[in-house]
Enzyme design. Structure first.
Site, PDB file in Angstrom:
ATOM      1  N   LYS A  74      25.356  33.660  64.615  1.00  0.00           N
ATOM      2  CA  LYS A  74      25.027  34.988  64.091  1.00  0.00           C
ATOM      3  C   LYS A  74      23.546  35.348  64.274  1.00  0.00           C
ATOM      4  O   LYS A  74      22.718  34.479  64.595  1.00  0.00           O
ATOM      5  CB  LYS A  74      25.414  35.034  62.611  1.00  0.00           C
ATOM      6  N   TYR A 122      35.735  42.532  61.930  1.00  0.00           N
ATOM      7  CA  TYR A 122      35.767  42.233  60.490  1.00  0.00           C
ATOM      8  C   TYR A 122      36.657  43.199  59.705  1.00  0.00           C
ATOM      9  O   TYR A 122      36.466  43.351  58.492  1.00  0.00           O
ATOM     10  CB  TYR A 122      34.344  42.249  59.931  1.00  0.00           C
ATOM     11  N   PHE A 167      30.764  44.012  50.358  1.00  0.00           N
ATOM     12  CA  PHE A 167      29.712  43.568  51.277  1.00  0.00           C
ATOM     13  C   PHE A 167      29.924  44.051  52.719  1.00  0.00           C
ATOM     14  O   PHE A 167      29.142  43.717  53.598  1.00  0.00           O
ATOM     15  CB  PHE A 167      29.577  42.038  51.249  1.00  0.00           C
ATOM     16  N   ARG A 223      35.665  24.551  60.901  1.00  0.00           N
ATOM     17  CA  ARG A 223      35.440  24.986  59.518  1.00  0.00           C
ATOM     18  C   ARG A 223      34.762  23.868  58.721  1.00  0.00           C
ATOM     19  O   ARG A 223      33.896  24.123  57.877  1.00  0.00           O
ATOM     20  CB  ARG A 223      36.762  25.369  58.821  1.00  0.00           C
ATOM     21  N   ARG A 256      25.931  25.250  57.886  1.00  0.00           N
ATOM     22  CA  ARG A 256      25.433  26.213  56.902  1.00  0.00           C
ATOM     23  C   ARG A 256      24.467  25.571  55.907  1.00  0.00           C
ATOM     24  O   ARG A 256      23.496  26.203  55.497  1.00  0.00           O
ATOM     25  CB  ARG A 256      26.614  26.910  56.217  1.00  0.00           C
ATOM     26  N   ASN A 269      24.620  33.509  57.142  1.00  0.00           N
ATOM     27  CA  ASN A 269      25.053  32.111  57.077  1.00  0.00           C
ATOM     28  C   ASN A 269      25.294  31.475  58.443  1.00  0.00           C
ATOM     29  O   ASN A 269      26.055  30.530  58.581  1.00  0.00           O
ATOM     30  CB  ASN A 269      26.259  31.974  56.142  1.00  0.00           C
ATOM     31  N   HIS A 271      30.113  32.008  62.420  1.00  0.00           N
ATOM     32  CA  HIS A 271      31.499  32.385  62.111  1.00  0.00           C
ATOM     33  C   HIS A 271      32.423  31.372  62.762  1.00  0.00           C
ATOM     34  O   HIS A 271      32.164  30.935  63.890  1.00  0.00           O
ATOM     35  CB  HIS A 271      31.825  33.774  62.678  1.00  0.00           C
ATOM     36  N   GLU A 282      41.084  36.396  67.954  1.00  0.00           N
ATOM     37  CA  GLU A 282      39.634  36.610  68.071  1.00  0.00           C
ATOM     38  C   GLU A 282      39.135  36.268  69.480  1.00  0.00           C
ATOM     39  O   GLU A 282      38.269  36.961  70.025  1.00  0.00           O
ATOM     40  CB  GLU A 282      38.909  35.772  67.007  1.00  0.00           C
TER      41      GLU A 282
HETATM   42  P1  ADP Z   1      33.714  32.899  56.297  1.00  0.00           P
HETATM   43  O1  ADP Z   1      32.703  33.388  57.329  1.00  0.00           O
HETATM   44  O2  ADP Z   1      33.295  31.613  55.656  1.00  0.00           O
HETATM   45  O3  ADP Z   1      35.133  32.850  56.844  1.00  0.00           O
HETATM   46  P2  ADP Z   1      34.505  35.365  54.907  1.00  0.00           P
HETATM   47  O4  ADP Z   1      35.525  35.558  55.988  1.00  0.00           O
HETATM   48  O5  ADP Z   1      34.965  35.416  53.491  1.00  0.00           O
HETATM   49  O6  ADP Z   1      33.708  33.977  55.103  1.00  0.00           O
HETATM   50  O7  ADP Z   1      33.363  36.462  55.060  1.00  0.00           O
HETATM   51  C1  ADP Z   1      32.907  36.885  56.334  1.00  0.00           C
HETATM   52  C2  ADP Z   1      31.400  36.979  56.305  1.00  0.00           C
HETATM   53  O8  ADP Z   1      31.002  38.018  55.412  1.00  0.00           O
HETATM   54  C3  ADP Z   1      30.663  35.731  55.767  1.00  0.00           C
HETATM   55  O9  ADP Z   1      30.529  34.696  56.717  1.00  0.00           O
HETATM   56  C4  ADP Z   1      29.338  36.315  55.348  1.00  0.00           C
HETATM   57  O10 ADP Z   1      28.488  36.565  56.474  1.00  0.00           O
HETATM   58  C5  ADP Z   1      29.783  37.659  54.747  1.00  0.00           C
HETATM   59  N1  ADP Z   1      30.062  37.543  53.299  1.00  0.00           N
HETATM   60  C6  ADP Z   1      31.142  36.958  52.708  1.00  0.00           C
HETATM   61  N2  ADP Z   1      31.089  37.038  51.373  1.00  0.00           N
HETATM   62  C7  ADP Z   1      29.930  37.708  51.088  1.00  0.00           C
HETATM   63  C8  ADP Z   1      29.285  38.119  49.875  1.00  0.00           C
HETATM   64  N3  ADP Z   1      29.823  37.867  48.670  1.00  0.00           N
HETATM   65  N4  ADP Z   1      28.101  38.776  49.978  1.00  0.00           N
HETATM   66  C9  ADP Z   1      27.552  39.052  51.195  1.00  0.00           C
HETATM   67  N5  ADP Z   1      28.115  38.711  52.371  1.00  0.00           N
HETATM   68  C10 ADP Z   1      29.281  38.033  52.324  1.00  0.00           C
HETATM   69 MG    MG Z   2      36.380  34.403  57.496  1.00  0.00          MG
END
Ligand code: ADP
Ligand code: MG
Length: 138
Positions: free
Chosen positions: A9, A49, A57, A85, A102, A112, A115, A126
């Site tokens: 990212k 997304y 968010f 993961r 992370r 973070n 992805h 994807e």
């Molecule tokens: P992951 O990337 O671990 O699969 P998610 O699919 O839940 O997590 O979320 C997608 C992305 O959205 C996250 O990697 C992060 O960049 C952002 N994100 C998720 N939850 C939050 C939050 N509570 N506040 C801000 N950004 C968030």
């Molecule tokens: Mg996700």
């Protein structure tokens, strides 16, 4: 063997730590079989997304993901989806285990660093969203 989709990212491309992240990927026996550095358009990021479009968010996430270069990748290996993961660590770096990408590199729950797909089905969706099969070289 299966495949997963990865994004390094903008927080990581800006800090010039993509090689350090690729080292953790390769050290975990995942093979980078496709890789491109691109700028996401707003449309492309929103489509990617779309599952999160009703989350509070979402708008910040799209701003962030379009704020700089990203590296998109296809990773191949044994249980690639779960393996990636595992080495990514939890979404919130405060909850991520030591040694994960992370925990080592993420700035906060949004920025973070990486992805990774959450299922084999989504991985293939994807991958197809970003790559032609001819660009994936084992
Ligand atoms: P992951 O990337 O671990 O699969 P998610 O699919 O839940 O997590 O979320 C997608 C992305 O959205 C996250 O990697 C992060 O960049 C952002 N994100 C998720 N939850 C939050 C939050 N509570 N506040 C801000 N950004 C968030
Ligand atoms: Mg996700």
């Amino acid at each position: 063997m299966n495949r997963t989709f990865s994004i390094i990212k903008p927080d990581a491309t800006k800090r010039n730590i993509t090689g350090a992240i690729n080292k953790l990927i390769e050290d975990s026996n995942l093979k980078i079989v496709a890789q491109k550095r691109i700028q996401l358009s707003r449309d492309k990021a929103e489509g990617f997304y779309s599952v999160h479009k009703d989350k509070p968010f979402f708008n910040d996430l799209i701003e962030y993901m379009t704020s700089g270069a990203v590296i998109i990748q296809v990773l191949k290996g044994n249980n690639a989806v779960d393996q990636y993961r595992k080495i990514m660590g939890a979404t919130n770096p405060d909850n991520a285990e030591a040694g994960t990408i992370r925990k080592e590199f993420a700035l906060n729950i949004q920025e973070n660093s990486v992805h990774g797909s959450d299922s084999e089905k989504n991985a293939e969706i994807e991958i197809r969203y970003f790559f032609d099969e001819s660009e994936i070289i084992d």
